[in-house]
Design a protein around this motif. Structure first.
Motif, mmCIF file in Angstrom:
data_model
loop_
_atom_site.group_PDB
_atom_site.id
_atom_site.type_symbol
_atom_site.label_atom_id
_atom_site.label_comp_id
_atom_site.label_asym_id
_atom_site.label_seq_id
_atom_site.Cartn_x
_atom_site.Cartn_y
_atom_site.Cartn_z
ATOM 1 N N ASP A 1 38.610 37.755 26.223
ATOM 2 C CA ASP A 1 39.851 37.274 26.826
ATOM 3 C C ASP A 1 40.949 38.328 26.718
ATOM 4 O O ASP A 1 41.756 38.484 27.641
ATOM 5 C CB ASP A 1 40.302 35.959 26.192
ATOM 6 N N GLY A 2 40.994 39.061 25.599
ATOM 7 C CA GLY A 2 41.971 40.143 25.460
ATOM 8 C C GLY A 2 41.764 41.216 26.517
ATOM 9 O O GLY A 2 42.733 41.689 27.138
ATOM 10 N N ASP B 1 43.405 43.272 32.082
ATOM 11 C CA ASP B 1 42.739 43.693 33.318
ATOM 12 C C ASP B 1 41.741 44.818 33.069
ATOM 13 O O ASP B 1 41.597 45.731 33.866
ATOM 14 C CB ASP B 1 43.766 44.089 34.392
ATOM 15 N N SER B 2 41.027 44.733 31.953
ATOM 16 C CA SER B 2 39.981 45.698 31.604
ATOM 17 C C SER B 2 38.620 45.063 31.872
ATOM 18 O O SER B 2 37.847 44.755 30.963
ATOM 19 C CB SER B 2 40.100 46.125 30.135
ATOM 20 N N ARG B 3 38.353 44.850 33.150
ATOM 21 C CA ARG B 3 37.171 44.108 33.585
ATOM 22 C C ARG B 3 35.870 44.738 33.079
ATOM 23 O O ARG B 3 34.995 44.027 32.580
ATOM 24 C CB ARG B 3 37.151 44.007 35.108
ATOM 25 N N MET B 4 35.734 46.038 33.191
ATOM 26 C CA MET B 4 34.467 46.674 32.797
ATOM 27 C C MET B 4 34.211 46.522 31.296
ATOM 28 O O MET B 4 33.083 46.283 30.881
ATOM 29 C CB MET B 4 34.461 48.149 33.192
ATOM 30 N N GLN B 5 35.252 46.647 30.468
ATOM 31 C CA GLN B 5 35.073 46.463 29.024
ATOM 32 C C GLN B 5 34.690 45.023 28.713
ATOM 33 O O GLN B 5 33.855 44.779 27.838
ATOM 34 C CB GLN B 5 36.344 46.853 28.275
ATOM 35 N N ALA B 6 35.283 44.078 29.409
ATOM 36 C CA ALA B 6 34.946 42.673 29.196
ATOM 37 C C ALA B 6 33.493 42.407 29.569
ATOM 38 O O ALA B 6 32.758 41.754 28.810
ATOM 39 C CB ALA B 6 35.884 41.779 30.004
ATOM 40 N N HIS C 1 34.301 36.887 35.494
ATOM 41 C CA HIS C 1 35.014 36.405 36.681
ATOM 42 C C HIS C 1 35.650 35.039 36.398
ATOM 43 O O HIS C 1 36.817 34.797 36.746
ATOM 44 C CB HIS C 1 34.064 36.323 37.875
ATOM 45 N N ASP C 2 34.905 34.153 35.758
ATOM 46 C CA ASP C 2 35.446 32.835 35.414
ATOM 47 C C ASP C 2 36.629 32.943 34.454
ATOM 48 O O ASP C 2 37.575 32.157 34.539
ATOM 49 C CB ASP C 2 34.362 31.944 34.800
ATOM 50 N N ARG C 3 36.591 33.928 33.540
ATOM 51 C CA ARG C 3 37.717 34.110 32.616
ATOM 52 C C ARG C 3 38.950 34.596 33.375
ATOM 53 O O ARG C 3 40.070 34.212 33.058
ATOM 54 C CB ARG C 3 37.362 35.073 31.481
ATOM 55 N N TYR C 4 38.753 35.427 34.390
ATOM 56 C CA TYR C 4 39.885 35.850 35.232
ATOM 57 C C TYR C 4 40.484 34.635 35.940
ATOM 58 O O TYR C 4 41.705 34.489 36.003
ATOM 59 C CB TYR C 4 39.441 36.893 36.264
ATOM 60 N N LEU C 5 39.630 33.772 36.465
ATOM 61 C CA LEU C 5 40.121 32.562 37.127
ATOM 62 C C LEU C 5 40.844 31.657 36.133
ATOM 63 O O LEU C 5 41.899 31.093 36.445
ATOM 64 C CB LEU C 5 38.968 31.803 37.789
ATOM 65 N N HIS C 6 40.300 31.544 34.939
ATOM 66 C CA HIS C 6 40.897 30.709 33.903
ATOM 67 C C HIS C 6 42.312 31.184 33.552
ATOM 68 O O HIS C 6 43.231 30.387 33.434
ATOM 69 C CB HIS C 6 40.012 30.711 32.646
ATOM 70 N N HIS C 7 42.486 32.497 33.404
ATOM 71 C CA HIS C 7 43.781 33.046 32.989
ATOM 72 C C HIS C 7 44.749 33.246 34.151
ATOM 73 O O HIS C 7 45.954 33.317 33.951
ATOM 74 C CB HIS C 7 43.596 34.355 32.220
ATOM 75 N N GLY C 8 44.244 33.368 35.375
ATOM 76 C CA GLY C 8 45.080 33.448 36.577
ATOM 77 C C GLY C 8 46.204 34.453 36.498
ATOM 78 O O GLY C 8 45.982 35.647 36.255
ATOM 79 N N ASP C 9 47.429 33.984 36.656
ATOM 80 C CA ASP C 9 48.611 34.858 36.709
ATOM 81 C C ASP C 9 48.962 35.490 35.365
ATOM 82 O O ASP C 9 49.816 36.370 35.310
ATOM 83 C CB ASP C 9 49.829 34.079 37.223
ATOM 84 N N ARG C 10 48.327 35.058 34.301
ATOM 85 C CA ARG C 10 48.595 35.665 32.987
ATOM 86 C C ARG C 10 47.968 37.046 32.862
ATOM 87 O O ARG C 10 48.329 37.819 31.978
ATOM 88 C CB ARG C 10 48.074 34.758 31.877
#
Length: 194
Positions: free
Chosen positions: A22-23, A28-33, A56-65
């Motif tokens: 999540d961190g 926005d460190s997609r590749m590390q995640a 991808h689901d974690r990006y959707l979960h966090h949205g604008d954050r």
């Protein structure tokens, strides 16, 4: 476990790993995640594709954050300012295809320099970046949006700098297309053959 339920995959990861992923997502460190989820989840049968879906689901979960990485500027003034900061004299502007599993195909807009000979990336043009740059008119014909945006901004920059513009394969993504190379005494440049 069925491949479609990413929540179940997420719950299999230890709490500390979930916090770390999540961190990365929030930065926005997609590749590390993805790498973290894949490396830890591999032991319980999670593959690379599933790791990408979980992130991808974690990006959707966090949205604008999510602190999204800003788009590269494609306006001619910003690109010219970046080109002026290159070590050496800019002798050409080149668009070069690249790609990865996260962004699919995208284009790097490069400044080719002489004295010293080198290259510097001025902008990376992802699909989303291209869409925002091109606006409602979109990409002409069958061009990939990244190619259309690179062609438009690259030609405008090259005209402003009075140097050639080179894009070996605007119609088809090709990360092995011929690159711009020095010719003769190093002061003249041309598109190289493969």
């Amino acid at each position: 476990m069925a491949g479609g339920d990413t929540y179940q995959w997420w719950e299999l990861l230890p709490a500390g790993i979930r916090r770390q992923v999540d961190g990365f997502v929030l930065q926005d460190s997609r590749m590390q995640a993805i790498r973290t989820v894949f490396e830890v989840g591999r032991a319980c049968g999670l593959g690379l594709h599933e790791a990408q879906l979980v992130v991808h689901d974690r990006y959707l979960h966090h949205g604008d954050r999510v602190a999204r990485t800003p788009d590269s500027p494609l306006d001619v003034e910003s690109l010219a300012a970046r080109a002026e900061g290159c070590p050496g004299r800019v002798v050409a502007i080149e668009a070069v295809w690249d790609g990865d599993t996260v962004h699919d195909w995208f284009v790097h807009l490069m400044a080719i320099t002489d004295d010293p000979v080198g290259e510097r990336s001025l902008a990376t043009i992802y699909w989303d970046t291209a869409g925002r740059y091109l606006g409602e008119e979109g990409a002409p014909g069958s061009l990939h949006p990244s190619a259309a945006a690179a062609d438009r901004s690259g030609r405008a920059l090259a005209a402003r700098l009075s140097v050639p513009f080179h894009f070996a394969s605007p119609e088809t993504p090709d990360d092995e297309a011929p690159r711009w190379r020095p010719r003769g005494n190093g002061n003249r440049w041309s598109a190289a053959d493969k």
